[in-house]
Design a protein around this motif. Structure first.
Motif, PDB file in Angstrom:
ATOM      1  N   ASP A 239       0.865  -1.180   0.000  1.00  0.00           N
ATOM      2  CA  ASP A 239       0.000   0.000   0.000  1.00  0.00           C
ATOM      3  C   ASP A 239       0.900   1.228   0.000  1.00  0.00           C
ATOM      4  O   ASP A 239       1.533   1.540   1.018  1.00  0.00           O
ATOM      5  N   GLU A 240       0.973   1.919  -1.122  1.00  0.00           N
ATOM      6  CA  GLU A 240       1.911   3.028  -1.242  1.00  0.00           C
ATOM      7  C   GLU A 240       1.256   4.238  -1.888  1.00  0.00           C
ATOM      8  O   GLU A 240       0.277   4.114  -2.633  1.00  0.00           O
ATOM      9  N   GLN A 241       1.832   5.386  -1.587  1.00  0.00           N
ATOM     10  CA  GLN A 241       1.455   6.632  -2.253  1.00  0.00           C
ATOM     11  C   GLN A 241       2.727   7.266  -2.779  1.00  0.00           C
ATOM     12  O   GLN A 241       3.688   7.471  -2.028  1.00  0.00           O
ATOM     13  N   GLN A 242       2.742   7.564  -4.041  1.00  0.00           N
ATOM     14  CA  GLN A 242       3.927   8.130  -4.672  1.00  0.00           C
ATOM     15  C   GLN A 242       3.622   9.528  -5.183  1.00  0.00           C
ATOM     16  O   GLN A 242       2.535   9.798  -5.694  1.00  0.00           O
ATOM     17  N   THR A 243       4.603  10.397  -5.040  1.00  0.00           N
ATOM     18  CA  THR A 243       4.519  11.746  -5.580  1.00  0.00           C
ATOM     19  C   THR A 243       5.701  11.960  -6.508  1.00  0.00           C
ATOM     20  O   THR A 243       6.841  11.675  -6.141  1.00  0.00           O
ATOM     21  N   SER A 281      -6.115   3.530  -6.066  1.00  0.00           N
ATOM     22  CA  SER A 281      -6.903   4.247  -5.062  1.00  0.00           C
ATOM     23  C   SER A 281      -7.219   5.670  -5.484  1.00  0.00           C
ATOM     24  O   SER A 281      -8.348   6.141  -5.310  1.00  0.00           O
ATOM     25  N   ASN A 344       0.210  12.860  -7.771  1.00  0.00           N
ATOM     26  CA  ASN A 344       0.107  11.974  -6.616  1.00  0.00           C
ATOM     27  C   ASN A 344      -0.694  10.737  -7.014  1.00  0.00           C
ATOM     28  O   ASN A 344      -1.817  10.861  -7.512  1.00  0.00           O
ATOM     29  N   ALA A 346      -1.898   6.919  -5.561  1.00  0.00           N
ATOM     30  CA  ALA A 346      -2.013   5.958  -4.465  1.00  0.00           C
ATOM     31  C   ALA A 346      -2.529   4.638  -5.025  1.00  0.00           C
ATOM     32  O   ALA A 346      -3.483   4.627  -5.809  1.00  0.00           O
ATOM     33  N   TYR A 347      -1.879   3.548  -4.660  1.00  0.00           N
ATOM     34  CA  TYR A 347      -2.300   2.243  -5.167  1.00  0.00           C
ATOM     35  C   TYR A 347      -2.077   1.184  -4.103  1.00  0.00           C
ATOM     36  O   TYR A 347      -1.348   1.374  -3.130  1.00  0.00           O
TER      37      TYR A 347
END
Length: 525
Positions: A239-243, A281, A344, A346-347
């Motif tokens: 579960d990650e969020q990348q910018t 997400s 941004n 999120a996945y």
């Protein structure tokens, strides 16, 4: 697209940097002559030629992980030891007094491995001899093999004492070794066997082995990375969020852009023989004005599932799932036209969402990858209305006003433009981040559609001449000024109505320019 928007900046920046080369009275100094086009960007997965039309074909990989990222093995140490419960006297030279096999449980949490192959890593062996004669150690790992040969390492360890046993070390590269973790019967998992054989020195004296003497070895597995694995890979959730930031878009400060009908595909590729659940997400784009647009579509926030890959080794066929976004099922046009410099995403990804349904037959190969790709394509055409980009460059020019110095000047620009947009240029001179002076070009670089078709190359083009004055006030304070802020505003206007219209970039469009510096000097003896 970003190349088209930004190329006009290049020659202005070059001029600013070259301005301090010579200060001569009443001279026009050639600074730069060049031609900018898009040919260097064709066929690089960004731009491609389609007849007379340029197509933008974006294809980028957001995620690409293999077995090493999916299954991370902690450094592990196993040990085996021998200690008699009574004293053994008169042990003859060359006598084998230990021949023992031990099974070790590896703590891999919910991961259950049966077989693996080591891509890289090592084992560090450490053996202890408390006996007062040399001891021959043979350390064997029955389930560890290379080309069908079991791992065996022999040591001759010098005599030691109970209080100060002799210690011997050996580090061995395990690359390409196969490890069977199925235990003695091959039906278990996370089981590693070791066999310890001890023999007194064949050429040594007769000795006694006492109950307080401890013979042992340790095997420390370090930095193991696998390129093949079979078993159950657990059901962990990634579960990650990348910018990330898109270059050039962070320099757009105003204006609007209208793009033709757009589509975008997000492709999920599962190269592991394991079921996969995922969720995109959210995706949000934020521009330099702080305006954010979230991508909206039924698939955003919904679970998707991929079956295991098929085949093995050289015949492996990943399973794939495309997530398609267009004007009918999403707000993709608003999302992209927001020109979000900050993206941004999120996945969430999960292997084995239903648990160990494959009964320990998950499998991964050297070419197994889990990928997320984004692709989009469109003709290189757009409508721009006051689309303004800016960038700031350091300025370091000094002159002595009490001696001969430059009192005024100008940047002279002659440009031949085959691109479909007009450009207005403004320079701001700054001190400590604050604008002190602003100078404007006395004309604009006209769009190609105001010109004529050149019979030589068939391109419509327009030549413009403009001047950016450097008044006395700027040069009077030049020692205090430390930056130049350059702004370029682009528009694709209909010359009849003055309204922004959709324009297509010609396949061989270019901008040719000549840049000169015009100076006037105040001569003082």
């Amino acid at each position: 697209m970003k190349i088209v928007y930004f190329f006009c900046f290049i020659f202005i920046f070059s001029a600013c940097k070259k301005e301090a080369t010579n200060w001569n009275s009443n001279w026009e100094i050639p600074i730069l002559k060049d031609t900018l086009d898009l040919t260097n960007y064709y066929n690089d997965t960004t731009l491609s030629l389609n007849g007379s039309q340029i197509d933008i074909a974006l294809s980028r990989t957001l995620l690409d992980i293999g077995l090493a990222e999916l299954i991370k093995i902690p450094d592990t140490t196993i040990s085996q030891q021998f200690q008699t419960v009574f004293t053994v006297n008169n042990v003859t030279p060359g006598f084998t007094f230990v021949n023992s096999v031990k099974t070790h449980d590896l703590d891999l949490h919910d991961i259950q491995l049966k077989k693996v192959r080591v891509k890289s890593g090592r084992v560090k062996l450490k053996v202890y001899n408390p006996l007062n004669t040399d001891v021959l150690y043979q350390v064997e790992l029955p389930g560890v093999s290379l080309n069908g040969q079991s791992f065996i390492q022999n040591f001759t360890v010098a005599a030691g004492t109970v209080q100060n046993p002799t210690v011997s070390y050996e580090t061995i590269d395990l690359s390409q070794y196969e490890i069977d973790l199925g235990g003695a019967q091959g039906l278990e998992f996370n089981k590693l066997q070791s066999k310890l054989t001890l023999k007194t020195d064949p050429n040594g004296p007769i000795v006694s082995i006492y109950s307080n003497q401890l013979f042992k070895y340790e095997a420390s597995f370090q930095d193991l990375v696998f390129d093949y694995a079979k078993g159950y890979f657990g059901s962990a959730i990634l579960d990650e969020q990348q910018t990330f930031h898109l270059p050039y878009l962070d320099q757009i400060i105003a204006g609007s852009l209208d793009l033709p009908n757009l589509t975008m595909d997000v492709l999920i590729e599962n190269g592991f023989k394991v079921a996969l659940r995922g969720q995109l997400s959210s995706m949000q784009a934020t521009n330099t004005q702080g305006q954010s647009v979230a991508l909206q579509a039924p698939v955003i926030g919904s679970n998707f599932f991929l079956p295991p890959a098929l085949g093995s080794w050289s015949t492996l066929q990943p399973s794939t799932l495309p997530l398609h976004f267009d004007a009918n099922n999403s707000n993709i046009e608003n999302y992209l036209e927001n020109l979000g410099a900050t993206q941004n995403i999120a996945y969430e990804l999960q292997v084995n969402p239903w648990g160990n349904t494959a009964a320990g037959h998950d499998e991964a190969f050297p070419n197994s990858r889990l990928k997320v790709k984004v692709s989009a394509s469109m003709p290189l055409q757009f409508s721009a209305d006051g689309l303004t980009l800016q960038d700031t460059f350091e300025l370091d020019i000094k002159q002595d006003l009490n001696k001969t110095h430059v009192s005024s000047g100008a940047i002279l620009l002659e440009a031949t433009n085959a691109f479909p947009f007009a450009t207005d240029l403004v320079l701001h001179f700054l001190k400590d981040g604050q604008i002190q002076h602003t100078v404007l070009a006395d004309a604009q670089i006209s769009a190609a559609n105001l010109g004529q078709i050149d019979p030589v190359d068939g391109l419509q083009k327009k030549t413009s001449k403009l001047k950016i004055a450097l008044p006395e006030a700027v040069l009077l304070h030049i020692n205090e000024l430390d930056q130049v802020l350059v702004q370029a505003s682009f528009s694709t206007l209909d010359p009849t109505t003055g309204l922004a219209i959709m324009q297509e970039v010609q396949a061989n469009a270019f901008l040719a320019f000549k840049l000169k510096l015009q100076l006037q000097t105040n001569v003082r003896p």
